[in-house]
Write a protein that holds these residues in place. Structure first.
Motif, PDB file in Angstrom:
ATOM      1  N   SER A 181       0.834  -1.201   0.000  1.00 50.98           N
ATOM      2  CA  SER A 181       0.000   0.000   0.000  1.00 50.98           C
ATOM      3  C   SER A 181       0.869   1.252   0.000  1.00 50.98           C
ATOM      4  O   SER A 181       2.015   1.245   0.458  1.00 50.98           O
ATOM      5  N   ARG A 182       0.312   2.337  -0.508  1.00 56.00           N
ATOM      6  CA  ARG A 182       1.024   3.622  -0.564  1.00 56.00           C
ATOM      7  C   ARG A 182       1.336   4.112   0.844  1.00 56.00           C
ATOM      8  O   ARG A 182       2.410   4.661   1.098  1.00 56.00           O
ATOM      9  N   GLU A 183       0.410   3.895   1.781  1.00 53.31           N
ATOM     10  CA  GLU A 183       0.614   4.353   3.158  1.00 53.31           C
ATOM     11  C   GLU A 183       1.809   3.650   3.800  1.00 53.31           C
ATOM     12  O   GLU A 183       2.604   4.277   4.505  1.00 53.31           O
ATOM     13  N   THR A 184       1.962   2.345   3.545  1.00 54.14           N
ATOM     14  CA  THR A 184       3.073   1.599   4.112  1.00 54.14           C
ATOM     15  C   THR A 184       4.401   2.091   3.560  1.00 54.14           C
ATOM     16  O   THR A 184       5.387   2.220   4.300  1.00 54.14           O
ATOM     17  N   LEU A 185       4.444   2.383   2.260  1.00 51.09           N
ATOM     18  CA  LEU A 185       5.664   2.902   1.661  1.00 51.09           C
ATOM     19  C   LEU A 185       6.029   4.260   2.262  1.00 51.09           C
ATOM     20  O   LEU A 185       7.196   4.514   2.588  1.00 51.09           O
ATOM     21  N   LEU A 186       5.034   5.134   2.422  1.00 55.56           N
ATOM     22  CA  LEU A 186       5.289   6.447   3.002  1.00 55.56           C
ATOM     23  C   LEU A 186       5.758   6.321   4.453  1.00 55.56           C
ATOM     24  O   LEU A 186       6.621   7.078   4.914  1.00 55.56           O
ATOM     25  N   LYS A 187       5.199   5.357   5.172  1.00 57.12           N
ATOM     26  CA  LYS A 187       5.622   5.127   6.559  1.00 57.12           C
ATOM     27  C   LYS A 187       7.084   4.691   6.609  1.00 57.12           C
ATOM     28  O   LYS A 187       7.860   5.137   7.460  1.00 57.12           O
ATOM     29  N   ALA A 188       7.473   3.820   5.677  1.00 52.13           N
ATOM     30  CA  ALA A 188       8.867   3.367   5.615  1.00 52.13           C
ATOM     31  C   ALA A 188       9.802   4.524   5.286  1.00 52.13           C
ATOM     32  O   ALA A 188      10.880   4.661   5.883  1.00 52.13           O
ATOM     33  N   LEU A 189       9.399   5.369   4.346  1.00 46.40           N
ATOM     34  CA  LEU A 189      10.214   6.529   3.978  1.00 46.40           C
ATOM     35  C   LEU A 189      10.334   7.507   5.143  1.00 46.40           C
ATOM     36  O   LEU A 189      11.420   8.047   5.403  1.00 46.40           O
ATOM     37  N   ALA A 190       9.232   7.735   5.854  1.00 44.32           N
ATOM     38  CA  ALA A 190       9.258   8.653   6.995  1.00 44.32           C
ATOM     39  C   ALA A 190      10.151   8.120   8.109  1.00 44.32           C
ATOM     40  O   ALA A 190      10.931   8.865   8.718  1.00 44.32           O
ATOM     41  N   THR A 191      10.039   6.810   8.387  1.00 42.92           N
ATOM     42  CA  THR A 191      10.868   6.194   9.422  1.00 42.92           C
ATOM     43  C   THR A 191      12.350   6.357   9.109  1.00 42.92           C
ATOM     44  O   THR A 191      13.149   6.740   9.975  1.00 42.92           O
ATOM     45  N   THR A 192      12.718   6.080   7.871  1.00 42.96           N
ATOM     46  CA  THR A 192      14.120   6.174   7.467  1.00 42.96           C
ATOM     47  C   THR A 192      14.619   7.606   7.500  1.00 42.96           C
ATOM     48  O   THR A 192      15.725   7.887   7.970  1.00 42.96           O
ATOM     49  N   THR A 193      13.804   8.526   7.013  1.00 44.98           N
ATOM     50  CA  THR A 193      14.204   9.936   6.973  1.00 44.98           C
ATOM     51  C   THR A 193      14.414  10.491   8.372  1.00 44.98           C
ATOM     52  O   THR A 193      15.415  11.170   8.647  1.00 44.98           O
ATOM     53  N   ILE A 194      13.474  10.218   9.280  1.00 48.52           N
ATOM     54  CA  ILE A 194      13.612  10.710  10.657  1.00 48.52           C
ATOM     55  C   ILE A 194      14.816  10.074  11.334  1.00 48.52           C
ATOM     56  O   ILE A 194      15.552  10.725  12.083  1.00 48.52           O
ATOM     57  N   GLY A 195      15.038   8.780  11.064  1.00 48.85           N
ATOM     58  CA  GLY A 195      16.191   8.105  11.639  1.00 48.85           C
ATOM     59  C   GLY A 195      17.499   8.712  11.158  1.00 48.85           C
ATOM     60  O   GLY A 195      18.414   8.966  11.957  1.00 48.85           O
ATOM     61  N   MET A 196      17.608   8.969   9.865  1.00 45.42           N
ATOM     62  CA  MET A 196      18.826   9.562   9.309  1.00 45.42           C
ATOM     63  C   MET A 196      19.018  10.980   9.824  1.00 45.42           C
ATOM     64  O   MET A 196      20.156  11.390  10.119  1.00 45.42           O
ATOM     65  N   ALA A 197      17.927  11.729   9.957  1.00 43.43           N
ATOM     66  CA  ALA A 197      18.027  13.095  10.477  1.00 43.43           C
ATOM     67  C   ALA A 197      18.489  13.091  11.933  1.00 43.43           C
ATOM     68  O   ALA A 197      19.311  13.924  12.342  1.00 43.43           O
ATOM     69  N   THR A 198      17.976  12.142  12.716  1.00 45.58           N
ATOM     70  CA  THR A 198      18.389  12.022  14.123  1.00 45.58           C
ATOM     71  C   THR A 198      19.882  11.736  14.222  1.00 45.58           C
ATOM     72  O   THR A 198      20.599  12.356  15.020  1.00 45.58           O
ATOM     73  N   ILE A 199      20.355  10.792  13.422  1.00 44.47           N
ATOM     74  CA  ILE A 199      21.772  10.421  13.444  1.00 44.47           C
ATOM     75  C   ILE A 199      22.647  11.593  12.997  1.00 44.47           C
ATOM     76  O   ILE A 199      23.673  11.903  13.615  1.00 44.47           O
ATOM     77  N   PHE A 200      22.241  12.276  11.930  1.00 44.52           N
ATOM     78  CA  PHE A 200      23.025  13.407  11.433  1.00 44.52           C
ATOM     79  C   PHE A 200      23.147  14.500  12.496  1.00 44.52           C
ATOM     80  O   PHE A 200      24.240  15.017  12.747  1.00 44.52           O
ATOM     81  N   MET A 201      22.016  14.850  13.122  1.00 43.87           N
ATOM     82  CA  MET A 201      22.035  15.912  14.129  1.00 43.87           C
ATOM     83  C   MET A 201      22.911  15.521  15.319  1.00 43.87           C
ATOM     84  O   MET A 201      23.675  16.345  15.841  1.00 43.87           O
ATOM     85  N   ALA A 202      22.820  14.273  15.743  1.00 45.38           N
ATOM     86  CA  ALA A 202      23.607  13.820  16.893  1.00 45.38           C
ATOM     87  C   ALA A 202      25.096  13.791  16.569  1.00 45.38           C
ATOM     88  O   ALA A 202      25.925  14.216  17.389  1.00 45.38           O
ATOM     89  N   VAL A 203      25.454  13.300  15.372  1.00 43.26           N
ATOM     90  CA  VAL A 203      26.869  13.281  14.959  1.00 43.26           C
ATOM     91  C   VAL A 203      27.405  14.710  14.870  1.00 43.26           C
ATOM     92  O   VAL A 203      28.522  15.002  15.310  1.00 43.26           O
ATOM     93  N   TRP A 204      26.603  15.595  14.316  1.00 46.40           N
ATOM     94  CA  TRP A 204      27.008  17.004  14.186  1.00 46.40           C
ATOM     95  C   TRP A 204      27.248  17.633  15.560  1.00 46.40           C
ATOM     96  O   TRP A 204      28.258  18.313  15.779  1.00 46.40           O
ATOM     97  N   MET A 205      26.342  17.383  16.503  1.00 45.43           N
ATOM     98  CA  MET A 205      26.482  17.957  17.843  1.00 45.43           C
ATOM     99  C   MET A 205      27.703  17.384  18.565  1.00 45.43           C
ATOM    100  O   MET A 205      28.463  18.113  19.210  1.00 45.43           O
ATOM    101  N   LEU A 206      27.915  16.066  18.453  1.00 46.20           N
ATOM    102  CA  LEU A 206      29.066  15.458  19.118  1.00 46.20           C
ATOM    103  C   LEU A 206      30.378  15.875  18.461  1.00 46.20           C
ATOM    104  O   LEU A 206      31.409  15.987  19.135  1.00 46.20           O
ATOM    105  N   ALA A 207      30.355  16.121  17.150  1.00 39.41           N
ATOM    106  CA  ALA A 207      31.560  16.586  16.465  1.00 39.41           C
ATOM    107  C   ALA A 207      31.979  17.962  16.994  1.00 39.41           C
ATOM    108  O   ALA A 207      33.172  18.295  17.013  1.00 39.41           O
ATOM    109  N   ILE A 208      30.994  18.745  17.428  1.00 37.27           N
ATOM    110  CA  ILE A 208      31.277  20.058  18.017  1.00 37.27           C
ATOM    111  C   ILE A 208      31.765  19.911  19.457  1.00 37.27           C
ATOM    112  O   ILE A 208      32.691  20.600  19.899  1.00 37.27           O
ATOM    113  N   LEU A 209      31.154  18.969  20.198  1.00 37.08           N
ATOM    114  CA  LEU A 209      31.428  18.831  21.633  1.00 37.08           C
ATOM    115  C   LEU A 209      32.652  17.983  21.954  1.00 37.08           C
ATOM    116  O   LEU A 209      33.283  18.171  22.996  1.00 37.08           O
TER     117      LEU A 209
END
Length: 413
Positions: A312-340
């Motif tokens: 279903s289209r909803e399941t695909l969008l859910k998978a894309l949202a999960t991956t995007t939020i996960g990658m954004a979380t990792i990027f922000m955390a790596v960026w913050m720790l790279a500063i600290l």
């Protein structure tokens, strides 16, 4: 409780206690103080209790507690439970709450007996049974907490303990729904599409990881190269190949792994285990959907099909949202720790992805973080355990739009 004098050998700070509690309840395994030497038996039992609570899941315990106290779940709460357990029937969702606890306890009882047969002869009844209990709960719940500072490195060539521990965390990473359906139906053709996808993807990922690690580390004098015989090398490669998808134990020195193996582990930790299991990450099902969707697009198919079903289209969008939020979380955390933190970029990225996947494997950065850095890792562990999509639901107001606009061509890639 971890701050009480009876919980530690030497006093720890409030921040260290908070970090340990967060790591335990999110079943991660990253530590800032050594579990075996710094915590007393009381403190270790508190950690085990948090691991058990976190592993079975907050939703499971909420349903179990309500049923145990005699409360009747309102319809909206039943619907939440239904979504959490991935069940179709509301009645089945309520029954699943009881079944999950029984499944966990039975599996852990078997694990304790298995590990005790190897540990008791070596350590004696009291210490052997206690270590069997600790490692069983930690392994089944994919926590990765260990009583030794080098995790399970002492058992790198011990097939009994290595295979028992891997069996426990693979079972926990598959989850109740998959295991129970396999036990009940016992025939491949009768299994649901979801279970088939989880089993096949798990098998492929594990096999590919083991073969890759065996090749990459075979001549590394600090890892597989130091072991005698092909059998010991295969056992160590097996353990280290299947553990990154949220288990957190290691029998090889993580800091001594080659760059190729380290990058491979980043991918495995990001993927994680099955939904509704003791594992985290974006989940195997999400990874499978992304790969299948990409394959369908490259073949020119606008409908995603597998095992005689369409997605279903909803399941695909859910998978894309999960991956995007996960990658954004990792990027922000790596960026913050790279500063600290003044540390190698690979080491920082490894700790963050390990925290997101609630894996617990470490290259030594976590134990040297200051308060700000520890808070970043704690936040990532919580997001990883609750799930990226849960975070997205919490931060946004979901309103379905019934407005449809004219389609437009938009360049991508």
């Amino acid at each position: 409780m971890l701050k009480l004098p009876i919980a530690t050998v030497t006093p720890i700070s409030w921040m260290e206690a908070a970090f340990t509690a967060t790591s335990a309840v999110t079943v991660t395994g990253l530590v800032v103080v050594d579990t075996g030497s710094q915590f007393t038996i009381f403190g270790q039992l508190v950690i085990l209790s948090l691991i058990q609570l976190g592993g079975l899941g907050l939703m499971t315990f909420a349903v179990l507690t309500a049923l145990a106290l005699g409360f009747k779940l309102r319809l909206k709460h039943q619907l939440v439970a239904q979504e959490a357990f991935n069940e179709v029937s509301l009645k089945t969702a309520r029954r699943a709450g009881r079944s999950i606890a029984a499944f966990a306890l039975v599996t852990e009882a078997i694990g304790i007996l298995l590990l005790a047969t190897f540990m008791v002869p070596e350590m004696g009844w009291q210490e052997g049974l206690y270590q069997a209990l600790f490692y069983t709960i930690s392994a089944f719940n994919n926590a990765g907490f260990a009583l030794s500072s080098d995790s399970l490195s002492a058992y790198v060539s011990h097939p009994g303990i290595s295979l028992s521990v891997t069996a426990l965390f693979i079972t926990g990473g598959l989850g109740y729904i998959v295991i129970m359906e396999v036990l009940e139906k016992r025939h491949w053709t009768q299994l649901s599409v979801y279970v088939k996808v989880i089993l096949i993807t798990t098998l492929v990922l594990n096999a590919a990881a083991v073969v890759a690690i065996l090749i990459l580390e075979f001549n590394n004098p600090s890892t597989l190269g130091a072991l005698d015989g092909l059998g010991n090398k295969l056992l160590a490669a097996w353990f280290q190949g299947v553990t990154p998808r949220t288990a957190g134990f290691n029998t090889l020195d993580i800091g001594a792994l080659t760059a190729g193996t380290t990058v491979l582990m980043l991918l495995l930790m990001f993927i994680g285990g099955a939904p509704n299991s003791t594992a985290s990450g974006i989940k195997i099902s999400t990874f499978f959907i992304l790969i299948t969707a990409t394959r369908s697009f490259l073949k020119g198919n606008l409908v995603i099909n597998f095992f005689g079903r369409s997605l279903s289209r909803e399941t695909l969008l859910k998978a894309l949202a999960t991956t995007t939020i996960g990658m954004a979380t990792i990027f922000m955390a790596v960026w913050m720790l790279a500063i600290l933190v003044e540390d190698d970029f690979m080491d920082i990225a490894f700790e963050v992805v390990s925290a997101f996947g609630t894996v617990g494997l470490s290259r030594g950065t976590t134990s040297e973080l200051d308060t700000a850095g520890q808070l970043v890792i704690m936040a990532v562990m919580l997001i990883g355990r609750l799930g990226p999509l849960t975070l997205g639901y919490t931060l946004t107001v979901r309103r379905k739009s019934h407005v449809r606009y004219a389609p437009t061509e938009f360049p991508v890639g």
